[in-house]
Design a protein around this motif. Structure first.
Motif, mmCIF file in Angstrom:
data_model
loop_
_atom_site.group_PDB
_atom_site.id
_atom_site.type_symbol
_atom_site.label_atom_id
_atom_site.label_comp_id
_atom_site.label_asym_id
_atom_site.label_seq_id
_atom_site.Cartn_x
_atom_site.Cartn_y
_atom_site.Cartn_z
ATOM 1 N N ARG A 85 36.895 -53.847 2.189
ATOM 2 C CA ARG A 85 35.988 -53.448 3.262
ATOM 3 C C ARG A 85 36.400 -52.086 3.806
ATOM 4 N N ARG A 86 35.413 -51.319 4.282
ATOM 5 C CA ARG A 86 35.679 -50.025 4.880
ATOM 6 C C ARG A 86 35.745 -50.171 6.396
ATOM 7 N N GLY A 88 45.228 -39.684 -0.045
ATOM 8 C CA GLY A 88 44.149 -38.726 -0.195
ATOM 9 C C GLY A 88 42.767 -39.347 -0.171
ATOM 10 N N ARG A 89 42.635 -40.531 0.385
ATOM 11 C CA ARG A 89 41.338 -41.194 0.464
ATOM 12 C C ARG A 89 40.566 -40.699 1.686
ATOM 13 N N ARG A 90 39.258 -40.579 1.521
ATOM 14 C CA ARG A 90 38.434 -40.136 2.630
ATOM 15 C C ARG A 90 38.073 -41.289 3.563
ATOM 16 N N GLN A 91 38.215 -42.533 3.090
ATOM 17 C CA GLN A 91 37.854 -43.701 3.880
ATOM 18 C C GLN A 91 39.054 -44.625 4.017
ATOM 19 N N GLY A 98 45.279 -46.252 8.148
ATOM 20 C CA GLY A 98 44.843 -44.870 8.233
ATOM 21 C C GLY A 98 45.875 -43.901 7.687
ATOM 22 N N VAL A 99 47.147 -44.142 8.022
ATOM 23 C CA VAL A 99 48.233 -43.301 7.501
ATOM 24 C C VAL A 99 48.327 -43.432 5.983
ATOM 25 N N TRP A 100 48.204 -44.676 5.490
ATOM 26 C CA TRP A 100 48.290 -44.914 4.046
ATOM 27 C C TRP A 100 47.136 -44.227 3.308
ATOM 28 N N SER A 101 45.934 -44.322 3.866
ATOM 29 C CA SER A 101 44.782 -43.681 3.231
ATOM 30 C C SER A 101 44.936 -42.166 3.205
ATOM 31 N N GLU A 102 45.491 -41.619 4.291
ATOM 32 C CA GLU A 102 45.717 -40.178 4.345
ATOM 33 C C GLU A 102 46.743 -39.756 3.298
ATOM 34 N N ALA A 103 47.804 -40.572 3.150
ATOM 35 C CA ALA A 103 48.831 -40.256 2.156
ATOM 36 C C ALA A 103 48.278 -40.340 0.733
#
Length: 487
Positions: free
Chosen positions: A382-383, A373-376, A366-371
């Motif tokens: 897999r999501r 800029g991914r929405r998922q 989740g932290v990596w996706s936020e960094a």
């Protein structure tokens, strides 16, 4: 009219019995988290009573209530922390009780998951059946489609229960046979060596860490074969039965060697194995860098032994609880790293404790996706749905709160160094069993707090995750958006 009077007196008892039975059925059917607490609490009470008996102690005296409660809690929650000398306090009967209790506690989280699935599939409707069979961990309720390779079919819940018990028996027997030659070589009496092999097999696979044998595991400090088998047993027990069950199913798929094709594994299996392996190597590397010159731990060892012991400590801090070195001699930095590893723990529905490696993986993703800029939040193609992310955050907050409150309370009672208190509290929460030596010296009030911490660490995160997942509801409307300032 004696008969009618007796009947009138028996009516309130009958009504109370029916009401109690109805309440029990409601709890076990509609609230698996409450059922989990009921099962573990009942086991702790039963084994506390047994361990308090004079026959359970070597000197045939009544074990103090605080020690009996703490030992029973540590045993059923497969923790391994002790308040008495395990090699001298208990009689042969007491050691047998501990052995039985550890195996019941070790299978508790696993068989409990299966029993809850079995109860739900029999007592509830089709939707609950699908939830119970929706994953290899029946405690996990989720929405959306489930991969076929990951699903437990409706008729397999009973088979799941049998597989848990049989796999535990087979693995412990295999470990006992593998380490039997080493145990026989260390003890003069063959029966004592055999008992040592059996108990170490149980204590390692269940990730308990009790050492009932004289000399404890330090007796095998120079036997790298023995220590390696124990490490592997601890690791297998810590990855979790959902992983073991999912991988075993790949062996039964005809004409396909899917066990050796990681692409066919479920996301849970991939996240658990990858994260657990990374933590073992990362923990060993960091501990080696911090402790290599510490004369109380690795400083007096050769290069090969130092590397081996770094891996041994890294695995044992994940929930194993065995230690060749004196944990109290770790540098402060080493204690912090050990505390971090203990807080994470092992896999979901395993014999290990902590917030679980999949929780860490979901949070890190989740932290990596936020960094990025991914929405998922994505992993291995897999999501990961948002409800799973919310459960991960809730488990992290729950664990942190428990550790903080217990640390403050025990530090206030004992006025002991905060680093030692924090280490032993996290060891209790993570059901690890490693100690700086503080736990054995705690007064009764602090022991009870540690016992509650063990219970919350073992049962709390599981029931919280189940409760959060089970209470997730679809919302058919959206409120106006307003963003608070965060960070």
């Amino acid at each position: 009219m004696p008969g009618s009077e007796a009947a009138q007196r028996s009516r309130p008892i009958a009504r109370f019995t029916r009401a109690a039975w109805h309440h029990f059925r409601v709890v076990t059917t509609h609230s698996p988290s409450r059922f989990a607490i009921l099962v573990f609490s009942s086991l702790v009470i039963i084994f506390t009573a047994i361990l308090s008996l004079p026959i359970s102690s070597a000197d045939r005296t009544v074990t103090p209530l605080s020690d009996a409660v703490f030992t029973a809690m540590s045993m059923i929650c497969v923790t391994g922390l002790v308040s008495v000398d395990m090699t001298t306090h208990w009689s042969v009967f007491g050691e047998i009780v501990l052995f039985i209790g550890v195996n019941i506690g070790g299978m508790g989280a696993l068989t409990l998951a299966s029993m809850l699935g079995l109860i739900m599939s029999k007592r509830m409707g089709l939707r609950a059946k699908l939830i119970a069979a929706g994953d290899t961990n029946p405690l996990r309720a989720h929405g959306g489609a489930v991969n076929e390779s990951q699903a437990v079919h409706l008729g397999e819940v009973g088979h799941l229960l049998r597989t848990v018990a049989l796999s535990t028996l087979v693995i412990e027997l295999a470990v006992a046979l593998l380490i039997l030659p080493s145990a026989l070589a260390k003890y003069e009496w063959w029966l004592e060596g055999t008992w040592a092999a059996i108990t170490y097999a149980a204590m390692s696979f269940t990730n308990t860490g009790f050492t009932l044998n004289e000399g404890s595991i330090g007796l095998f400090a120079d036997d790298f074969y023995f220590l390696t088998i124990v490490m592997l047993s601890v690791f297998v027990g810590s990855v979790g039965f959902p992983v073991i069950f999912a991988l075993s199913r790949h062996l039964t798929i005809p004409r396909k060697a899917t066990l050796f094709r990681p692409k066919t594994w479920s996301l849970h299996v991939k996240l658990t194995l990858v994260t657990a392996t990374l933590l073992v190597f990362a923990g060993a590397a960091v501990l080696l860098a911090l402790e290599y010159d510490n004369p109380g731990t690795f400083g007096s060892m050769g290069a090969g032994e130092t590397i081996f012991q770094a891996f041994f400590v890294s695995i044992m801090t994940r929930s194993g609880g065995f230690s060749v070195i004196d944990i109290g001699e770790l540098y402060g930095s080493g204690m912090v790293v050990g505390s971090m590893l203990m807080f994470v723990g092992g896999g979901s529905a395993s014999t290990a404790g902590g917030i679980k490696v999949t929780t860490l993986a979901v949070l890190a993703l989740g932290v990596w996706s936020e960094a990025k800029g991914r929405r998922q939040v994505q992993a291995f193609g897999r999501r990961i749905p948002s409800d799973v992310q919310r459960v991960a955050v809730a488990v992290l907050a729950w664990g942190s709160t428990i550790v903080a409150i217990a640390t403050i309370a025990i530090a206030q009672i004992t006025h002991a160094p905060i680093a030692e208190v924090l280490f032993d509290v996290i060891s209790a929460f993570g059901t690890v069993g490693l100690s700086t030596g503080l736990t054995e010296t705690l007064p009764d009030a602090a022991l009870y707090i540690m016992a509650v911490t063990i219970f919350m660490g073992r049962v709390g995160t599981v029931t919280l995750a189940a409760a959060v997942a089970a209470t997730s509801q679809s919302q058919h409307y959206e409120l106006p958006v307003e963003r608070p300032i965060v960070g």
